[in-house]
Design a protein around this motif. Structure first.
Motif, PDB file in Angstrom:
ATOM      1  N   ILE A  65      -4.021  -9.996   2.899  1.00 40.80           N
ATOM      2  CA  ILE A  65      -3.355 -10.219   4.318  1.00 40.80           C
ATOM      3  C   ILE A  65      -1.842 -10.272   4.114  1.00 40.80           C
ATOM      4  O   ILE A  65      -1.205  -9.561   5.058  1.00 40.80           O
ATOM      5  N   PHE A  66      -1.063 -10.806   3.267  1.00 37.28           N
ATOM      6  CA  PHE A  66       0.462 -10.875   3.404  1.00 37.28           C
ATOM      7  C   PHE A  66       0.878  -9.435   2.827  1.00 37.28           C
ATOM      8  O   PHE A  66       1.969  -9.074   3.517  1.00 37.28           O
ATOM      9  N   GLY A  67       0.457  -8.831   1.953  1.00 38.80           N
ATOM     10  CA  GLY A  67       0.882  -7.225   1.736  1.00 38.80           C
ATOM     11  C   GLY A  67       0.503  -6.337   2.770  1.00 38.80           C
ATOM     12  O   GLY A  67       1.446  -5.404   3.000  1.00 38.80           O
ATOM     13  N   GLY A  68      -0.390  -6.708   3.468  1.00 39.82           N
ATOM     14  CA  GLY A  68      -0.981  -5.582   4.744  1.00 39.82           C
ATOM     15  C   GLY A  68       0.149  -5.905   5.724  1.00 39.82           C
ATOM     16  O   GLY A  68       0.620  -5.075   6.542  1.00 39.82           O
ATOM     17  N   ARG A  69       0.349  -7.090   5.932  1.00 40.47           N
ATOM     18  CA  ARG A  69       1.534  -7.374   6.986  1.00 40.47           C
ATOM     19  C   ARG A  69       3.033  -6.881   6.637  1.00 40.47           C
ATOM     20  O   ARG A  69       3.838  -6.219   7.542  1.00 40.47           O
ATOM     21  N   HIS A  70       3.388  -6.774   5.337  1.00 41.95           N
ATOM     22  CA  HIS A  70       4.467  -6.280   4.778  1.00 41.95           C
ATOM     23  C   HIS A  70       4.407  -4.893   4.697  1.00 41.95           C
ATOM     24  O   HIS A  70       5.578  -4.199   5.227  1.00 41.95           O
ATOM     25  N   LEU A 119     -10.074 -16.880  -7.272  1.00 41.95           N
ATOM     26  CA  LEU A 119      -9.760 -15.194  -7.385  1.00 41.95           C
ATOM     27  C   LEU A 119      -9.856 -14.605  -6.266  1.00 41.95           C
ATOM     28  O   LEU A 119      -8.820 -13.818  -5.890  1.00 41.95           O
ATOM     29  N   PHE A 120     -10.797 -14.676  -5.498  1.00 39.42           N
ATOM     30  CA  PHE A 120     -11.233 -14.124  -4.279  1.00 39.42           C
ATOM     31  C   PHE A 120     -10.126 -14.719  -3.074  1.00 39.42           C
ATOM     32  O   PHE A 120      -9.798 -13.778  -2.137  1.00 39.42           O
ATOM     33  N   SER A 121      -9.813 -15.906  -3.283  1.00 36.37           N
ATOM     34  CA  SER A 121      -8.860 -16.517  -2.171  1.00 36.37           C
ATOM     35  C   SER A 121      -7.295 -15.852  -2.741  1.00 36.37           C
ATOM     36  O   SER A 121      -6.758 -15.482  -1.580  1.00 36.37           O
ATOM     37  N   ALA A 122      -7.002 -15.710  -3.823  1.00 37.98           N
ATOM     38  CA  ALA A 122      -5.665 -15.011  -4.218  1.00 37.98           C
ATOM     39  C   ALA A 122      -5.537 -13.697  -3.759  1.00 37.98           C
ATOM     40  O   ALA A 122      -4.666 -13.154  -2.972  1.00 37.98           O
ATOM     41  N   LEU A 123      -7.026 -12.909  -3.960  1.00 44.32           N
ATOM     42  CA  LEU A 123      -6.846 -11.471  -3.507  1.00 44.32           C
ATOM     43  C   LEU A 123      -6.690 -11.303  -1.801  1.00 44.32           C
ATOM     44  O   LEU A 123      -6.181 -10.495  -1.445  1.00 44.32           O
ATOM     45  N   TYR A 124      -7.668 -12.307  -1.262  1.00 41.32           N
ATOM     46  CA  TYR A 124      -7.555 -12.269   0.369  1.00 41.32           C
ATOM     47  C   TYR A 124      -6.027 -12.493   0.575  1.00 41.32           C
ATOM     48  O   TYR A 124      -5.672 -11.787   1.568  1.00 41.32           O
ATOM     49  N   ALA A 125      -5.165 -13.406   0.094  1.00 43.07           N
ATOM     50  CA  ALA A 125      -4.081 -13.776   0.692  1.00 43.07           C
ATOM     51  C   ALA A 125      -3.039 -12.831   0.338  1.00 43.07           C
ATOM     52  O   ALA A 125      -2.092 -12.296   1.122  1.00 43.07           O
ATOM     53  N   ALA A 126      -3.258 -11.916  -1.116  1.00 42.14           N
ATOM     54  CA  ALA A 126      -2.307 -10.831  -1.164  1.00 42.14           C
ATOM     55  C   ALA A 126      -2.726  -9.827  -0.103  1.00 42.14           C
ATOM     56  O   ALA A 126      -1.723  -9.118   0.201  1.00 42.14           O
TER      57      ALA A 126
END
Length: 123
Positions: free
Chosen positions: A44-49, A35-42
């Protein structure tokens, strides 16, 4: 070669560590890591977007200043640790320290000078 032996002492929290309790906690909570890995990826990639449309920060000068400060501080600490080396037991033979210093000088020589030159041209 004569190497001094360093005896390590346990800290109080290490003496009180309950291995069975830790294993039980890990078995109960291992799913949370996904769960925490998925939130972290979201994040990072959401922030980049979200940040894609914003103007870029010009951080070259502060980063050069930061790098130079770290280099000076590191050299200062190396100098003072060499002075105090006679008082401490030899944990690492001196010839093992040379590659670290040589590597840092080569990295600064290859990238630092180029970065500094580009910064000074834009100033």
């Amino acid at each position: 070669m004569n190497m001094s032996v360093l005896t390590l002492q346990e800290y109080e929290f290490e003496k009180q560590f309950n291995e069975n309790e830790a294993i039980q906690w890990m078995q109960e909570n291992w799913k949370k890591s996904f769960l925490f890995s998925a939130l972290y990826a979201a994040f990072i990639f959401g922030g980049r977007h979200l940040m894609n449309k914003r103007a870029k920060f010009e951080l070259r000068k502060p980063l050069v200043l930061w790098s130079l400060t770290l280099a000076v501080f590191r050299r200062h600490n190396i100098h003072h640790s060499e002075k105090a080396e006679a008082d401490l037991p030899a944990l690492v033979p001196p010839h093992h320290c040379a590659p670290v210093l040589l590597t840092s000088l080569l990295v600064w020589g290859c990238s630092g000078r180029r970065l500094l030159a580009t910064t000074l041209k834009t100033a």
